[in-house]
Scaffold this motif. Sequence first.
Motif, short mmCIF file in Angstrom:
data_model
loop_
_atom_site.label_atom_id
_atom_site.label_comp_id
_atom_site.label_asym_id
_atom_site.label_seq_id
_atom_site.Cartn_x
_atom_site.Cartn_y
_atom_site.Cartn_z
N TYR A 346 -23.40 39.61 19.41
CA TYR A 346 -22.66 39.38 20.65
C TYR A 346 -22.43 37.90 20.94
O TYR A 346 -21.49 37.53 21.65
N LEU A 347 -23.25 37.01 20.37
CA LEU A 347 -23.04 35.57 20.58
C LEU A 347 -21.93 35.00 19.70
O LEU A 347 -21.48 33.87 19.93
N PHE A 350 -18.83 33.67 21.37
CA PHE A 350 -19.04 32.48 22.20
C PHE A 350 -19.23 31.23 21.34
O PHE A 350 -18.79 30.13 21.71
N SER A 366 -19.56 34.91 30.81
CA SER A 366 -20.10 34.25 29.63
C SER A 366 -21.03 35.17 28.84
O SER A 366 -21.01 36.39 29.01
N TRP A 367 -21.85 34.52 27.99
CA TRP A 367 -22.84 35.23 27.19
C TRP A 367 -23.90 35.92 28.06
O TRP A 367 -24.64 36.76 27.57
N ILE A 392 -30.49 33.67 24.03
CA ILE A 392 -29.66 32.77 24.82
C ILE A 392 -30.30 31.39 24.94
O ILE A 392 -29.63 30.37 24.83
#
Length: 494
Positions: A346-347, A350, A366-367, A392
Amino acid sequence: MTAERSLFETVERGHTIAKKEYEELVPDLRVGLVNAQYDLRRSDFAVLVLVAGDDRMGMRDLLAEMGDWVDARYLRIHLFGERTDEERARPRAWRYWNAMPRDGETAIFIGGWAATTVRERVDGTISAKELDRRCELIRYLEETLVADGMLLVKVWLHLPKKELKRRLEKRRKNEDKSWRIDARDLDTHDRYDETLPIAERFVNATNTSAAPWLVVESTDRHYRNLTVARALLERLSARVAPKPSTPAVETSSPARGERGVLETLDLSSALEDDRYEVALEEGSERLAHLTQRARRKDIATVIVFEGWDAAGKGGTIRRLARAIDLENQRVIAISAPTEEERAHHYLWRFWRELPRDGTVAIFDRSWYGRVLVERVEGFATVAEWSRAYDEINGFEEHLAEHGIVLVKFWLHISHEEQMRRFEERERTPYKKYKITADDYRNRAKRPQYEAAVDDMVARTSSKLAPWHLVPANDKRFARIRVLETVCAALEARL
């Protein structure tokens, strides 16, 4: 024997496999690899093979052989040499995230973060202390990938110095192969004695249960190729084999105090029109000046906005953007991930959006969606959002290590003010597009979102990347607070 030499000292040495035996073993191994590769195509994880070491010539031979043993259509090979200007303008891991394989595919990274880190320490670009810090960030990276399901196979090809010298001399005498010796091969030999202890230190520091190193002596090419291929096949076969289903284990969130963090904000904070206009003009000029200075110093800025629906994120972002030169900024509106994005960590999306040095990126959402909407709406499992806090934090440490100014905002409004704004949007023709059924559905889950925000702030507000909670019942007050906070962060960095 010191701890730092342990992995290299335990490498099995002197193994040889005759050519005839090698040729007899390869067909079955090749069939196994191809079958496992096709099973992988139907799986929900990716494979990343990181190959590094002091046998650069052996890497070329290994890749050539592996390329013949698998279906090249589903294999991506990335050779990471010196960073390009575009790569140097972003955090070090940016180029690796851009090359990450999607679910069902395999990528081979040659050198990667391993070779780059060791080389920079040998060259004196980084200190011993910085090497340790770099190893910590690499562990963050690798554990993040593995926790998400990626099969990470790390191979270090180790070649004794005498054997390396023998190969170089043999190639020099062979007119057909002497051209394949490049400056890096010669440098590896000339600086072997100073490189080896640094390589050992790096390998041992990044050898974890989640991502262990396979250190292989590379003297005999048959033994090396078979050992690496077998290790890959063994681990890949174990992953694609069907497993019995097990019930999900719930993990509890940290206990909340009597009052949540959002309840401590004074929502009565307000600003009169005349004071607002003056503060907006002064703050905008200040921000314009600061972002131009940051541009000249190649300092990137990342501004993150989270908050309730109708909290005023869009209006605040517009005021910020007006003060920054158009060629110096980008606003990134985050929505539901695409099919391609869902096929990666998922990152991943970004990392790809990070600004280059000297520019500003403003994220509208955002993340943090992983620990907010994905957590509350059940789009992420308990295990996924629970580990996301550490992931994160690691991601933001990569940004800080590069020198990026990171400013994170949560815009907070009361339940009543949110409803008033919803109704206003319904009545205003040019604002109707802003209100959807999802907004009302999210509103009904406010207690769950408040708990998620409490956990988010507690677990991801750090000295490097603190959260700024902004009372936003009065839009003017919120805009000026955000503007002043961004300016203060830039001034501190400059």
